[in-house]
Design an enzyme around this catalytic site. Structure first.
Site, mmCIF file in Angstrom:
data_model
loop_
_atom_site.group_PDB
_atom_site.id
_atom_site.type_symbol
_atom_site.label_atom_id
_atom_site.label_comp_id
_atom_site.label_asym_id
_atom_site.label_seq_id
_atom_site.Cartn_x
_atom_site.Cartn_y
_atom_site.Cartn_z
ATOM 1 N N HIS A 1 -2.743 -40.580 -18.297
ATOM 2 C CA HIS A 1 -2.134 -41.337 -19.391
ATOM 3 C C HIS A 1 -3.040 -42.426 -19.966
ATOM 4 O O HIS A 1 -3.798 -43.065 -19.260
ATOM 5 C CB HIS A 1 -0.812 -41.968 -18.920
ATOM 6 C CG HIS A 1 -0.992 -42.886 -17.745
ATOM 7 N ND1 HIS A 1 -1.213 -44.224 -17.891
ATOM 8 C CD2 HIS A 1 -1.012 -42.633 -16.420
ATOM 9 C CE1 HIS A 1 -1.348 -44.785 -16.706
ATOM 10 N NE2 HIS A 1 -1.229 -43.816 -15.793
ATOM 11 N N HIS B 1 -18.504 -34.622 -22.035
ATOM 12 C CA HIS B 1 -18.255 -33.395 -21.276
ATOM 13 C C HIS B 1 -17.557 -33.780 -19.973
ATOM 14 O O HIS B 1 -18.134 -34.505 -19.158
ATOM 15 C CB HIS B 1 -19.594 -32.725 -20.986
ATOM 16 C CG HIS B 1 -19.475 -31.409 -20.291
ATOM 17 N ND1 HIS B 1 -20.215 -30.330 -20.679
ATOM 18 C CD2 HIS B 1 -18.740 -30.988 -19.242
ATOM 19 C CE1 HIS B 1 -19.941 -29.299 -19.892
ATOM 20 N NE2 HIS B 1 -19.039 -29.690 -19.000
#
Length: 97
Positions: free
Chosen positions: A24, A33
């Site tokens: 979250h 990446h």
């Protein structure tokens, strides 16, 4: 499959690999990446051009600046303010990029 939690903001041209978890309220910049099995815990800020190696973990509320490589299975427990390569548990600076 990857898990991306609520209120996550992901920039452009990123790779989010299999079994990665982005919890979250995470923010991720551009060209980053997130490798296989990596975990970014809640409320983190990941800059642009950041590479998290396979199995890397970033604990809650950590910020990582732009142009950083985190080695495989490394655990980031402190904010990273300087570009470079970081490895280990806890992740430590090893060299510039």
């Amino acid at each position: 499959m990857a898990y991306i939690g609520p209120d996550v903001h992901i920039g452009n041209y990123n790779i989010i690999n299999t079994s990665s978890v982005i919890e979250h309220e995470v923010q991720i910049g551009d060209y980053s990446h997130i490798s296989v099995n990596s975990t970014i815990c809640g409320k983190c800020r990941i800059g642009s051009n950041v590479f998290l190696g396979a199995g890397a973990v970033v604990i809650d509320k950590i910020s990582i600046c732009d142009n950083v490589i985190i080695g495989a299975n490394s655990v980031v427990v402190d904010n990273i303010y300087d570009s470079g390569v970081y490895v280990g548990n806890p992740a430590k600076y090893v060299r510039s990029i």
